[in-house]
Motif scaffolding. Structure first.
Motif, PDB file in Angstrom:
ATOM      1  N   LEU A  37       0.832  -1.212   0.000  1.00 42.41           N
ATOM      2  CA  LEU A  37       0.000   0.000   0.000  1.00 42.41           C
ATOM      3  C   LEU A  37       0.860   1.254   0.000  1.00 42.41           C
ATOM      4  O   LEU A  37       0.383   2.334  -0.329  1.00 42.41           O
ATOM      5  CB  LEU A  37      -0.908   0.006   1.243  1.00 42.41           C
ATOM      6  CG  LEU A  37      -1.859  -1.180   1.394  1.00 42.41           C
ATOM      7  CD1 LEU A  37      -2.682  -1.041   2.671  1.00 42.41           C
ATOM      8  CD2 LEU A  37      -2.780  -1.315   0.196  1.00 42.41           C
ATOM      9  N   THR A  38       2.137   1.107   0.371  1.00 36.77           N
ATOM     10  CA  THR A  38       3.032   2.265   0.494  1.00 36.77           C
ATOM     11  C   THR A  38       3.056   3.105  -0.776  1.00 36.77           C
ATOM     12  O   THR A  38       2.886   4.322  -0.741  1.00 36.77           O
ATOM     13  CB  THR A  38       4.459   1.790   0.858  1.00 36.77           C
ATOM     14  OG1 THR A  38       4.429   1.235   2.184  1.00 36.77           O
ATOM     15  CG2 THR A  38       5.461   2.928   0.829  1.00 36.77           C
ATOM     16  N   HIS A  39       3.258   2.457  -1.931  1.00 42.08           N
ATOM     17  CA  HIS A  39       3.388   3.243  -3.169  1.00 42.08           C
ATOM     18  C   HIS A  39       2.079   3.965  -3.500  1.00 42.08           C
ATOM     19  O   HIS A  39       2.086   5.044  -4.062  1.00 42.08           O
ATOM     20  CB  HIS A  39       3.851   2.359  -4.345  1.00 42.08           C
ATOM     21  CG  HIS A  39       2.773   1.558  -4.984  1.00 42.08           C
ATOM     22  ND1 HIS A  39       2.312   0.378  -4.442  1.00 42.08           N
ATOM     23  CD2 HIS A  39       2.038   1.778  -6.103  1.00 42.08           C
ATOM     24  CE1 HIS A  39       1.352  -0.105  -5.217  1.00 42.08           C
ATOM     25  NE2 HIS A  39       1.161   0.720  -6.229  1.00 42.08           N
ATOM     26  N   ILE A  82      -6.485   0.617   4.782  1.00 38.26           N
ATOM     27  CA  ILE A  82      -6.528  -0.799   5.149  1.00 38.26           C
ATOM     28  C   ILE A  82      -7.033  -1.512   3.903  1.00 38.26           C
ATOM     29  O   ILE A  82      -8.117  -1.205   3.422  1.00 38.26           O
ATOM     30  CB  ILE A  82      -7.492  -1.048   6.333  1.00 38.26           C
ATOM     31  CG1 ILE A  82      -6.998  -0.310   7.584  1.00 38.26           C
ATOM     32  CG2 ILE A  82      -7.645  -2.546   6.601  1.00 38.26           C
ATOM     33  CD1 ILE A  82      -7.991  -0.297   8.741  1.00 38.26           C
ATOM     34  N   GLY A  83      -6.222  -2.416   3.339  1.00 42.22           N
ATOM     35  CA  GLY A  83      -6.659  -3.046   2.097  1.00 42.22           C
ATOM     36  C   GLY A  83      -5.860  -4.278   1.742  1.00 42.22           C
ATOM     37  O   GLY A  83      -4.877  -4.621   2.401  1.00 42.22           O
ATOM     38  N   ALA A 107       6.832  10.251   6.152  1.00 40.92           N
ATOM     39  CA  ALA A 107       7.070   9.050   6.954  1.00 40.92           C
ATOM     40  C   ALA A 107       5.946   8.061   6.637  1.00 40.92           C
ATOM     41  O   ALA A 107       4.792   8.462   6.463  1.00 40.92           O
ATOM     42  CB  ALA A 107       7.078   9.381   8.434  1.00 40.92           C
ATOM     43  N   ILE A 108       6.311   6.783   6.550  1.00 40.42           N
ATOM     44  CA  ILE A 108       5.342   5.730   6.195  1.00 40.42           C
ATOM     45  C   ILE A 108       5.497   4.545   7.144  1.00 40.42           C
ATOM     46  O   ILE A 108       6.605   4.208   7.538  1.00 40.42           O
ATOM     47  CB  ILE A 108       5.557   5.251   4.733  1.00 40.42           C
ATOM     48  CG1 ILE A 108       5.198   6.367   3.758  1.00 40.42           C
ATOM     49  CG2 ILE A 108       4.797   3.960   4.449  1.00 40.42           C
ATOM     50  CD1 ILE A 108       4.177   6.100   2.705  1.00 40.42           C
ATOM     51  N   LEU A 109       4.363   3.953   7.459  1.00 45.20           N
ATOM     52  CA  LEU A 109       4.345   2.698   8.204  1.00 45.20           C
ATOM     53  C   LEU A 109       3.480   1.736   7.398  1.00 45.20           C
ATOM     54  O   LEU A 109       2.438   2.150   6.889  1.00 45.20           O
ATOM     55  CB  LEU A 109       3.725   2.962   9.583  1.00 45.20           C
ATOM     56  CG  LEU A 109       3.412   1.803  10.522  1.00 45.20           C
ATOM     57  CD1 LEU A 109       3.441   2.304  11.958  1.00 45.20           C
ATOM     58  CD2 LEU A 109       2.068   1.183  10.270  1.00 45.20           C
ATOM     59  N   GLU A 110       3.932   0.499   7.230  1.00 45.21           N
ATOM     60  CA  GLU A 110       3.064  -0.511   6.598  1.00 45.21           C
ATOM     61  C   GLU A 110       3.153  -1.806   7.393  1.00 45.21           C
ATOM     62  O   GLU A 110       4.244  -2.257   7.745  1.00 45.21           O
ATOM     63  CB  GLU A 110       3.412  -0.760   5.122  1.00 45.21           C
ATOM     64  CG  GLU A 110       2.442  -1.761   4.502  1.00 45.21           C
ATOM     65  CD  GLU A 110       2.248  -1.688   2.985  1.00 45.21           C
ATOM     66  OE1 GLU A 110       1.574  -2.572   2.455  1.00 45.21           O
ATOM     67  OE2 GLU A 110       2.771  -0.750   2.339  1.00 45.21           O
ATOM     68  N   LEU A 111       1.979  -2.374   7.698  1.00 43.68           N
ATOM     69  CA  LEU A 111       1.879  -3.575   8.535  1.00 43.68           C
ATOM     70  C   LEU A 111       1.082  -4.661   7.839  1.00 43.68           C
ATOM     71  O   LEU A 111       0.112  -4.372   7.143  1.00 43.68           O
ATOM     72  CB  LEU A 111       1.091  -3.259   9.824  1.00 43.68           C
ATOM     73  CG  LEU A 111       1.604  -2.219  10.777  1.00 43.68           C
ATOM     74  CD1 LEU A 111       0.563  -1.972  11.845  1.00 43.68           C
ATOM     75  CD2 LEU A 111       2.898  -2.680  11.401  1.00 43.68           C
ATOM     76  N   ASP A 112       1.470  -5.903   8.110  1.00 40.06           N
ATOM     77  CA  ASP A 112       0.678  -7.062   7.713  1.00 40.06           C
ATOM     78  C   ASP A 112      -0.359  -7.282   8.817  1.00 40.06           C
ATOM     79  O   ASP A 112      -0.003  -7.603   9.945  1.00 40.06           O
ATOM     80  CB  ASP A 112       1.608  -8.271   7.582  1.00 40.06           C
ATOM     81  CG  ASP A 112       0.860  -9.561   7.309  1.00 40.06           C
ATOM     82  OD1 ASP A 112      -0.387  -9.529   7.214  1.00 40.06           O
ATOM     83  OD2 ASP A 112       1.520 -10.609   7.201  1.00 40.06           O
TER      84      ASP A 112
END
Length: 195
Positions: free
Chosen positions: A64-66, A87-88, A181-186
């Motif tokens: 989802l970051t990009h 959220i996806g 700043a970015i955060l991405e979680l599983d």
């Protein structure tokens, strides 16, 4: 269903901190998913490509970051700060079996944003969920983060995500003039915490 309740709770926690929820397409372009993110072509092998697409949207998104960077890039003329999350579903190809996997992910973007701001949001989210996490320096850092300004987020021994500041070179690719700043979680690991 349990997962929907958890997603709703996460959404409420984040909107309560002033973040805006966005929703993007599952399909993306090779340029957005790889080129602009500084990902070399040889790393595209786990991507799910769509045949005979009539548009540039030929890849199922791997993260989802990009897409959040695309949202920021498309809205550079809108007043700052931009504080968004999604959220996806994301999609990958298993290298051993060639099976397509789909998992739920959460990504948050802050512009202008720095490591400390994002770390506070991440810590707040997990404290509200009642989940203990640790943040450690990653062994290998993705090209889109600034070295030394990124951490891995772990629950026990499982790495569930990354948090960091986006590299200026990547920001230039997206024509974003603010630090991000970015955060991405599983989220699958988080769903498993709530049985």
């Amino acid at each position: 269903d349990k997962n929907e309740i958890i997603k709703r709770k996460i959404s409420e926690i984040l909107t309560g901190t002033g973040l805006l929820e966005v929703s993007n397409y599952h399909l993306t372009s090779k340029n957005d998913q790889f080129t602009k993110m500084g990902i070399p072509e040889k790393q595209e092998k786990n991507a799910v490509f769509v045949e005979n697409s009539k548009t540039d949207f030929t890849v199922l998104r791997k993260d989802l970051t990009h897409y959040l960077l695309k949202n920021l890039s498309d809205n550079v003329d809108v007043e700052y700060p931009h504080k968004i999350f999604e959220i996806g579903k994301i999609f990958n190809v298993q290298s051993k079996t060639d099976a397509i996997t789909e998992q739920t992910s959460l990504a948050i973007a802050l512009a202008p944003g720095n490591f400390t701001d994002m770390k506070q949001i991440g810590e707040y989210l997990f404290s509200m969920l009642g989940i203990k996490i640790i943040m450690i320096e990653p062994e290998s850092i993705p090209a889109h983060f600034i070295d030394g300004r990124a951490v891995e987020i772990k629950i026990g021994n499982s790495t569930i995500g990354l948090l960091g500041e986006i590299h200026p070179k990547i920001l230039r690719n997206w024509k974003i003039k603010m630090p991000v700043a970015i955060l991405e979680l599983d989220l699958e690991e988080i769903f498993n915490k709530f049985i």
